[in-house]
Design an enzyme around this catalytic site. Structure first.
Site: not given
Ligand code: NAI
Length: 264
Positions: A76, A102, A168, A170
């Site tokens: 992304v 996401n 994060y 911000a």
């Molecule tokens: P996760 O670490 O399992 O998933 C994040 C995903 O984004 C991973 O698959 C990673 O490979 C991918 N990713 C990272 N940089 C990338 C890039 N440059 N291009 C494409 N993909 C990329 O963690 P989770 O929890 O599933 O996170 C998903 C979303 O949910 C994130 O935006 C996170 O900030 C948000 N979130 C998560 C919370 C939690 O407690 N787990 C709470 C609030 C929001």
């Protein structure tokens, strides 16, 4: 008054049959879970990840279960990569109707110690990435003239604060305002744009913290007293993705068990 006596009433509201959903960061956590959810409710799913091999097994699992899925490589932070992923999806499925924006990262540090690199990396992925993927997918949706739904993944940290999370928090606050401005500009072109603000759900992004003593103590002190389960996001994801949410525009819905209540 809705006539709920017809058996297909719930289906019409919540099933995603005939729609195509692109999910960024689909190789783990919320993205992987949402991919199964959307596929299980009838959508064709495009599983986007920086490394395509990391989503191929999930694509096969969905296809083996009778669904339709495509694994695409998409970073992304890289516009060419996003363009290529969107084009590949459109070539395969003919269009895009749902985007789950996401992908995200966390790099925690005290404000006084945080490096330029960690600040920029989080802003680039969590905010600019949402803007970039959203723009390219929205252009596609507008050109189809059949509307669409974009769901941006914000966080309760876009609405509240936590130490060591300046970058994060911000970025996620930016996602919430970006969601509103996208909705304002895209609404009359048939595209709905909303965000979810999850509370703590244990995934790869925070597992190390929640497995630690400090993390366990922290979560017990929160209002809900426990982290959320991935399945507890299903209702809001289906609401925003499909017909049930047809009049919901530009909002951010917290799904946090009450963590934001902030009682003293
Ligand atoms: P996760 O670490 O399992 O998933 C994040 C995903 O984004 C991973 O698959 C990673 O490979 C991918 N990713 C990272 N940089 C990338 C890039 N440059 N291009 C494409 N993909 C990329 O963690 P989770 O929890 O599933 O996170 C998903 C979303 O949910 C994130 O935006 C996170 O900030 C948000 N979130 C998560 C919370 C939690 O407690 N787990 C709470 C609030 C929001």
């Amino acid at each position: 008054m809705v006539d709920s006596s017809h058996g297909d009433w719930l289906d019409r509201l919540f099933r995603l049959t005939g729609r195509t959903a692109l999910i960024t960061g689909a190789s783990s956590g919320i993205g992987e879970h949402a991919a199964r959810l959307f596929a299980g409710t009838g959508a064709k799913v495009v599983l986007a990840a920086r490394t395509r091999t990391r989503v191929e097994a999930l694509a096969s699992e969905i296809v083996d279960a009778g669904g339709e899925a495509l694994a695409v490589e998409m970073d992304v932070t890289d516009r060419d990569s996003v363009e290529f992923g969107v084009e590949t999806a459109v070539r395969r499925f003919g269009g895009l109707d749902i985007l789950l924006n996401n992908a995200g990262i966390a790099r925690t540090d005290r404000y006084l110690d945080m490096s330029e690199e960690d600040w920029l990396a989080v802003l680039e992925t969590n905010l600019s990435g949402v803007w970039r993927v959203g723009q390219l997918v929205a252009r596609q949706m507008v050109s189809q003239e059949s509307g669409g739904s974009i769901i941006n993944v914000a966080s309760i940290l876009g609405l509240a604060t936590q130490r060591r999370q300046a970058n994060y928090a911000a970025a996620k606050a930016g996602v919430i305002q970006l969601t509103r401005t996208m909705a304002l500009e895209l609404g009359r072109r048939g595209v709905r744009v909303n965000a979810i603000a999850p509370g703590y759900v244990v995934t790869g992004i925070n597992r190390e913290f929640f497995d630690s003593e400090r993390g366990r103590e922290y979560v017990q002190g929160l209002f809900p007293g426990r982290p959320g389960e991935l399945g507890e996001l299903d209702g809001v994801l289906l609401l925003l993705a499909g017909a049930a949410g047809s009049y919901i525009q530009g909002v951010t819905i917290p799904v946090d068990g009450g963590a934001l209540l902030g009682s003293l």
